[in-house]
Design a protein around this motif. Structure first.
Motif: not given
Length: 593
Positions: A96-121
């Motif tokens: 999806t690196g060619e595109v992006e979403i210009e946001v008009t509505d944003l919902r924060v459905l849940a917050k998160s604590e800092t995870p014990p490790f970074e979620i990366v590949d």
């Protein structure tokens, strides 16, 4: 209080919003991979199982939405609506690196604590931490891709066998304990005090009964359990793709399964597997490679030197030329520069883990020959060894002398170790092999008796039926294993369908008529009512997925695996239970302290 989804419905997965829908209004949802606040611009990478898409907030964004975006942190759960547009700075690394979403509505459905490790590949976090927080580890793309590939493989299996007239039938999970092979997991019965069910090590007896019941072709994606020590490709609970067929011989079963392998590799990996697969008798596999599941992508074949040294005075080799012992070696071609004395010492420690007493060596370098043993041999013995092993400058000869089992185990493992260490095969290649003509029995020195190499329902070769009781050590089975890159992918056999032969089989492994009736009476009784010739096999699904995806451990393709001691770090099980719950089961725990 968190926002709600009210008024919004997801229209696309994050990885689906490509150039094809530019200008459209889309709604996406997922977890925050990362957020970048540049002051007057905010970018949020939103992740779901399909991929990542960039959310954009700028001077045209509603102020309240912009401020909400400014408060977003990693792993928050969001839902966003907006118009898909082309990105100014393209990211070629994501689809999806060619595109992006210009946001008009944003919902924060849940917050998160800092995870014990970074979620990366490409995480370098210790496995123990990943497994303790497995629900977070499963958010990483490699884990999600592996589990989705697993799902697809199971679907292909069901479709393939359904197309070939197999019927999927579930067999019980609470069964009778029939101790012959690995240890059972036992389940106490509340209503039958002092009696136990076992969890199935495989559906073996039930699928044979289904053949007797006339279902002809059976398959099941079966959950199995074995209380055994774990390795990289073992778990206490695992999944089999299990099949059985009536009115067939070995060729029918093997051909059917080659078709499945061909289909699953084509559809999942786009790899065209060539069939039929090569075949190799067990005795040849052991003689050439030291294991019954050889990796034949590389050489390093074993060389038998026993006959050359039968009259040697060198005690280390002389003692190993007795019956049941041997002297064998491998020639590591062109490795003298790499396998220094220090490296050979490490290899010596390696083979000692397989109970070898040591590792004799000879190195051929431009500066001459160095050896740990040749000074103890005659010139003729040394010359004969060099000639048989094809030794030349640059080579390293590695030799083990001991009981045949120790020699095969140590050199078989050593050749695999060296191949990985020296990069002797091409990664990403798939080398299939059928290993056939297994011995029907192997001798258990601890129990002092013959035991079934596979299981006691495997048919002997028709020519060997008369040897069942008179010469079990030279009786061969109608058994076959499918091997991929040196890993047993699955195995099976033609089964015993003659009640008299089945009784002889039980007698050969030391079961009295009473013991056989107690453990397998239901099967023997069923055999009185007409048994068709039948056979089948089972694949380890976890191993299949692991090998197809190039993973080093089946833990990488199982959602919630156990660790080396069969415990679950995430749920902290197994764990004690209240005595009142044990009382109901008539169980008292012995305190070993």
């Amino acid at each position: 209080m968190a926002d709600t989804m009210q008024g919004l419905k997801r229209t696309h997965y994050c990885g689906e919003v490509t150039e094809a829908v530019i200008g459209s209004e889309v709604v996406v949802s997922g977890w925050v991979q990362r957020a970048r606040n540049l002051g007057n611009l905010i970018f949020i990478d939103l992740r779901d199982r399909s991929g990542v898409v960039q959310l954009a907030f700028g001077d045209k964004t509603d102020r309240a939405i912009f401020e909400k975006a400014a408060g977003v942190r990693g792993e928050y759960v969001l839902m966003a609506k907006g118009v898909l547009r082309r990105r100014e700075s393209v990211n070629k690394e994501i689809k999806t690196g060619e595109v992006e979403i210009e946001v008009t509505d944003l919902r924060v459905l849940a917050k998160s604590e800092t995870p014990p490790f970074e979620i990366v590949d490409n995480t370098n976090v210790k496995e123990e931490l990943r497994l303790k927080y497995r629900y977070l580890d499963l958010r990483r793309s490699p884990m999600q891709q592996a589990l989705m590939a697993r799902h697809r493989i199971v679907k292909i299996a069901r479709d393939y066998f359904d197309k070939n007239d197999f019927v999927e039938i579930e067999t019980p999970v609470l069964i009778k304990s029939t101790p012959e092979g690995a240890r059972d997991y036992l389940v106490p019965s509340r209503v039958h005090p002092g009696e136990f069910y076992a969890l199935p090590q495989s559906p073996q007896l039930y699928k044979q009964l289904l053949m007797l019941s006339g279902y002809d072709r059976y398959m099941q994606v079966a959950r199995c359990f074995r209380d055994e020590d774990l390795r990289a490709d073992r778990q206490p609970e695992f999944t089999q793709i299990d099949i059985e067929m009536s009115f067939v011989d070995e060729e029918d079963v093997m051909t059917m399964n080659e078709g499945f392998i061909k289909k699953v590799f084509h559809e999942v990996l786009g790899v065209e597997v060539q069939t039929p697969f090569r075949r190799m008798p067990y005795d040849e596999a052991m003689s050439r490679y030291g294991v019954d599941k050889p990796d034949t992508r590389f050489g390093l074949e074993l060389c038998d030197l026993t006959d050359l040294l039968k009259n040697t005075e060198f005690k280390v080799f002389a003692g190993a030329t007795a019956e049941g012992y041997s002297v064998r070696g491998i020639n590591v071609k062109g490795a003298a520069a790499t396998l220094t004395r220090k490296e050979i010492d490490k290899l010596t420690d390696f083979v000692k883990t397989y109970r070898a007493k040591g590792l004799a060596f000879t190195r051929f370098t431009a500066d001459g020959v160095s050896s740990s043993f040749e000074k103890f041999l005659t010139e003729d013995e040394v010359k004969a060894i060099h000639e048989r092993m094809g030794a030349e400058e640059g080579d390293v000869l590695l030799i083990v002398a001991d009981k045949n089992k120790v020699v095969f185990d140590s050199l078989g493992a050593l050749r695999n170790h060296l191949a990985k260490m020296l990069h002797l095969y091409e990664e990403g290649t798939f080398d299939f092999l059928w290993v056939t003509d297994f011995p029907l029995f192997e001798y258990d020195e601890e129990e002092g008796r013959w035991v079934a190499m596979h299981h006691p329902f495997t048919s002997p070769k028709l020519s060997d039926v008369d040897k069942l009781l008179s010469d079990p050590g030279h009786t061969y089975a109608r058994a076959y294993d499918i091997v991929l890159n040196g890993v047993e992918l699955g195995g099976g056999s033609i089964r015993i369908s003659d009640p008299e032969i089945q009784q002889k089989m039980f007698e050969a492994i030391g079961l009295t008529d009473e013991q056989a009736q107690e453990r397998f009476g239901f099967l023997l009784n069923a055999f009185k009512y007409g048994v068709p010739p039948h056979g089948g096999m089972a694949y380890g699904l976890d191993r299949l997925v692991m090998l197809m995806l190039g993973k080093d451990s089946i833990k990488e393709v199982i959602a919630f695996p156990k660790v080396q001691n069969a415990s679950d770090l995430m749920t902290d099980c197994p764990s004690p239970v209240d005595q009142k719950d044990l009382d109901v089961l008539h169980i008292r725990v012995q305190d070993d302290k």
